[in-house]
Design an enzyme around this catalytic site. Structure first.
Site, PDB file in Angstrom:
ATOM      1  N   GLY A  15     -26.481 -23.281 -34.210  1.00  0.00           N
ATOM      2  CA  GLY A  15     -25.446 -23.897 -33.371  1.00  0.00           C
ATOM      3  C   GLY A  15     -24.789 -25.079 -34.080  1.00  0.00           C
ATOM      4  O   GLY A  15     -25.450 -25.775 -34.840  1.00  0.00           O
ATOM      5  N   ARG A  76     -24.900 -17.068 -36.794  1.00  0.00           N
ATOM      6  CA  ARG A  76     -26.270 -16.567 -36.662  1.00  0.00           C
ATOM      7  C   ARG A  76     -26.266 -15.261 -37.447  1.00  0.00           C
ATOM      8  O   ARG A  76     -25.314 -14.495 -37.368  1.00  0.00           O
ATOM      9  CB  ARG A  76     -26.615 -16.343 -35.198  1.00  0.00           C
ATOM     10  CG  ARG A  76     -26.261 -17.600 -34.367  1.00  0.00           C
ATOM     11  CD  ARG A  76     -27.133 -17.797 -33.170  1.00  0.00           C
ATOM     12  NE  ARG A  76     -26.582 -18.866 -32.336  1.00  0.00           N
ATOM     13  CZ  ARG A  76     -27.133 -20.070 -32.216  1.00  0.00           C
ATOM     14  NH1 ARG A  76     -28.231 -20.394 -32.849  1.00  0.00           N
ATOM     15  NH2 ARG A  76     -26.578 -20.983 -31.423  1.00  0.00           N
ATOM     16  N   ASP A 107     -34.289 -25.381 -35.644  1.00  0.00           N
ATOM     17  CA  ASP A 107     -35.573 -24.827 -36.079  1.00  0.00           C
ATOM     18  C   ASP A 107     -35.490 -23.362 -36.498  1.00  0.00           C
ATOM     19  O   ASP A 107     -36.242 -22.922 -37.375  1.00  0.00           O
ATOM     20  CB  ASP A 107     -36.669 -25.065 -35.028  1.00  0.00           C
ATOM     21  CG  ASP A 107     -36.280 -24.568 -33.662  1.00  0.00           C
ATOM     22  OD1 ASP A 107     -35.168 -24.019 -33.510  1.00  0.00           O
ATOM     23  OD2 ASP A 107     -37.096 -24.716 -32.734  1.00  0.00           O
ATOM     24  N   THR A 130     -28.621 -30.566 -34.523  1.00  0.00           N
ATOM     25  CA  THR A 130     -28.564 -29.876 -33.228  1.00  0.00           C
ATOM     26  C   THR A 130     -28.426 -30.943 -32.141  1.00  0.00           C
ATOM     27  O   THR A 130     -29.049 -32.008 -32.251  1.00  0.00           O
ATOM     28  CB  THR A 130     -29.824 -29.014 -32.958  1.00  0.00           C
ATOM     29  OG1 THR A 130     -29.889 -28.688 -31.567  1.00  0.00           O
ATOM     30  CG2 THR A 130     -31.113 -29.724 -33.319  1.00  0.00           C
ATOM     31  N   ASP A 132     -29.617 -30.890 -29.266  1.00  0.00           N
ATOM     32  CA  ASP A 132     -30.747 -30.917 -28.322  1.00  0.00           C
ATOM     33  C   ASP A 132     -31.823 -31.959 -28.622  1.00  0.00           C
ATOM     34  O   ASP A 132     -32.651 -32.252 -27.759  1.00  0.00           O
ATOM     35  CB  ASP A 132     -31.424 -29.538 -28.278  1.00  0.00           C
ATOM     36  CG  ASP A 132     -30.513 -28.495 -27.665  1.00  0.00           C
ATOM     37  OD1 ASP A 132     -29.602 -28.885 -26.910  1.00  0.00           O
ATOM     38  OD2 ASP A 132     -30.702 -27.299 -27.937  1.00  0.00           O
ATOM     39  N   ASP A 134     -34.455 -31.585 -30.254  1.00  0.00           N
ATOM     40  CA  ASP A 134     -35.758 -30.977 -29.955  1.00  0.00           C
ATOM     41  C   ASP A 134     -36.570 -30.665 -31.205  1.00  0.00           C
ATOM     42  O   ASP A 134     -37.395 -29.763 -31.201  1.00  0.00           O
ATOM     43  CB  ASP A 134     -35.547 -29.694 -29.128  1.00  0.00           C
ATOM     44  CG  ASP A 134     -34.655 -28.693 -29.836  1.00  0.00           C
ATOM     45  OD1 ASP A 134     -34.065 -29.053 -30.881  1.00  0.00           O
ATOM     46  OD2 ASP A 134     -34.542 -27.556 -29.359  1.00  0.00           O
ATOM     47  N   ARG A 176     -32.165 -25.951 -23.170  1.00  0.00           N
ATOM     48  CA  ARG A 176     -32.904 -24.807 -22.635  1.00  0.00           C
ATOM     49  C   ARG A 176     -34.409 -25.070 -22.623  1.00  0.00           C
ATOM     50  O   ARG A 176     -35.111 -24.665 -21.715  1.00  0.00           O
ATOM     51  CB  ARG A 176     -32.611 -23.546 -23.471  1.00  0.00           C
ATOM     52  CG  ARG A 176     -31.841 -22.511 -22.668  1.00  0.00           C
ATOM     53  CD  ARG A 176     -31.375 -21.382 -23.542  1.00  0.00           C
ATOM     54  NE  ARG A 176     -30.239 -21.768 -24.359  1.00  0.00           N
ATOM     55  CZ  ARG A 176     -30.029 -21.386 -25.622  1.00  0.00           C
ATOM     56  NH1 ARG A 176     -30.877 -20.595 -26.224  1.00  0.00           N
ATOM     57  NH2 ARG A 176     -28.960 -21.767 -26.264  1.00  0.00           N
TER      58      ARG A 176
END
Ligand code: ATP
Length: 328
Positions: A15, A76, A107, A130, A132, A134, A176
């Site tokens: 992303g 992707r 990741d 990213t 996120d 995360d 998510r």
């Protein structure tokens, strides 16, 4: 003896995130500083497999630090998940005489990079990009701070209409598997409740809390919900349930979606991306591989890619406590 690094390549994968351009710029400029040739790979692993590779230099990255998205595009790639795809990728790296690869992504991109390194022993350094936040091994990922600022700005606007109409808004934000954006933007925007995947706030407690807020004189409320929150089936069902049980509220749902990925990167993201890009190049020069660059306590740090992928970046319990106290 370690191989001398003469030429490196950089790509963005997975992303997109604001600040990726600042990281590309930094990698290319650092390479130029150390008299190393550099190439850009378009569309992540898919571009590598297809040989979509261009020569870059310090001048090819001018006027991009302030731009969102990624000038190298991202993708992707299912082909990279196959042995044949990775063989083509390797052949292209050899054909272009590339000695090391910097992968800016999340990741999934690091997992691909690690598998590739195991198969071909090719030097790889990851930069976490990213929104996120995360990823284990870094306090912040590139794009996260910009996304927070975007979300806060939008929630401020939604609050104007919420308070004018005495409405209860459920605002879904990205995340998510992780509640970093929801929690921090929620606190920053003064949300009444914040629902995240890491914490299970039972729906009954949410109803009680909203009812208490109403009784204490609040006429409008904002509930920030991370995409991956499990309180309801989805944000619409959650909102419908609350509306049914608290008919005094006029309930609305707003899903922020992809706007959270866009926009000009914040100064914080630009500076951090610049620091990470330089560190990535210096690691390759030092003969390092299979590492992710990170930032911890405002110091540059590295983590084995395997750890960065496998371990979890946990939400700081102090932030959770602040959120609880603020929703009194
Ligand atoms: P984001 O966090 O924004 O989703 P990401 O880097 O995690 O970013 P992914 O789509 O998960 O994004 O991964 C990017 C690419 O990495 C995949 O399209 C694929 O080409 C490669 N990749 C991911 N997992 C593997 C794997 N197990 N083997 C080989 N390649 C992989």
């Amino acid at each position: 003896m370690e191989k001398i690094i003469k030429k490196i390549a950089v790509m963005t994968s997975g992303g997109d995130a604001p600040g990726m351009n600042a990281a590309i710029r930094s990698v290319i400029r650092a390479a130029s500083y150390y008299k190393i040739e550099s190439l850009g790979i378009y569309r992540g692993y898919q571009g590598l497999i297809e040989g979509d590779i261009v020569k870059m230099d310090a001048r090819s990255v001018h006027h991009i630090i302030h731009k969102g998205g990624t000038i190298l595009k991202t993708a992707r790639s299912d082909d990279f998940r196959t042995k044949e795809g990775r063989k083509k990728a390797y052949d292209n790296l050899i054909e272009h005489e590339i000695d090391g690869l910097v992968i800016i992504g999340g990741d999934g991109s690091f997992t691909g990079g690690m598998i590739f390194n195991e198969e071909y022993n090719f030097p790889i350094i990851g930069i976490p990009g990213t929104i996120d936040n995360d990823i284990y091994g870094t306090d912040f990922t590139i794009g996260y701070d910009t996304a927070l600022n975007t979300v806060v700005e939008v929630i401020d606007k939604i609050r104007d209409t919420a308070s004018s109409h005495n409405r209860l808004f459920f605002i879904e934000v990205m995340g998510r598997d992780s509640g970093f954006i929801a929690l921090n933007a929620g606190i920053g925007a003064g949300a009444e409740e914040i629902l995240i995947p890491e914490e299970d706030l039972a729906i009954e407690r949410l109803l009680v809390s909203l009812e208490n807020s109403r009784r204490s004189g609040k006429t409008s409320s904002i509930v920030v919900v991370a995409e991956g929150d499990k309180t309801g089936e989805n944000v619409f069902e959650l909102a419908a349930y609350v509306e049914k049980h608290l008919p005094q509220y006029d309930v609305k749902v707003s899903i922020l979606g992809h706007m959270q990925r866009g926009g000009s990167p914040s100064c914080f993201d630009r500076v951090m991306a610049s620091r990470m890009g330089v560190k990535a190049v210096e690691l390759l020069i030092d003969g390092k591989t299979n590492l992710m660059v990170g930032i911890r306590n405002n110091k540059m740090d590295t983590t084995e890619l395997e750890r960065a992928i496998k371990e979890h970046h946990n939400i700081n319990s102090e932030i959770l406590r602040i959120s609880d106290i603020m929703s009194v």
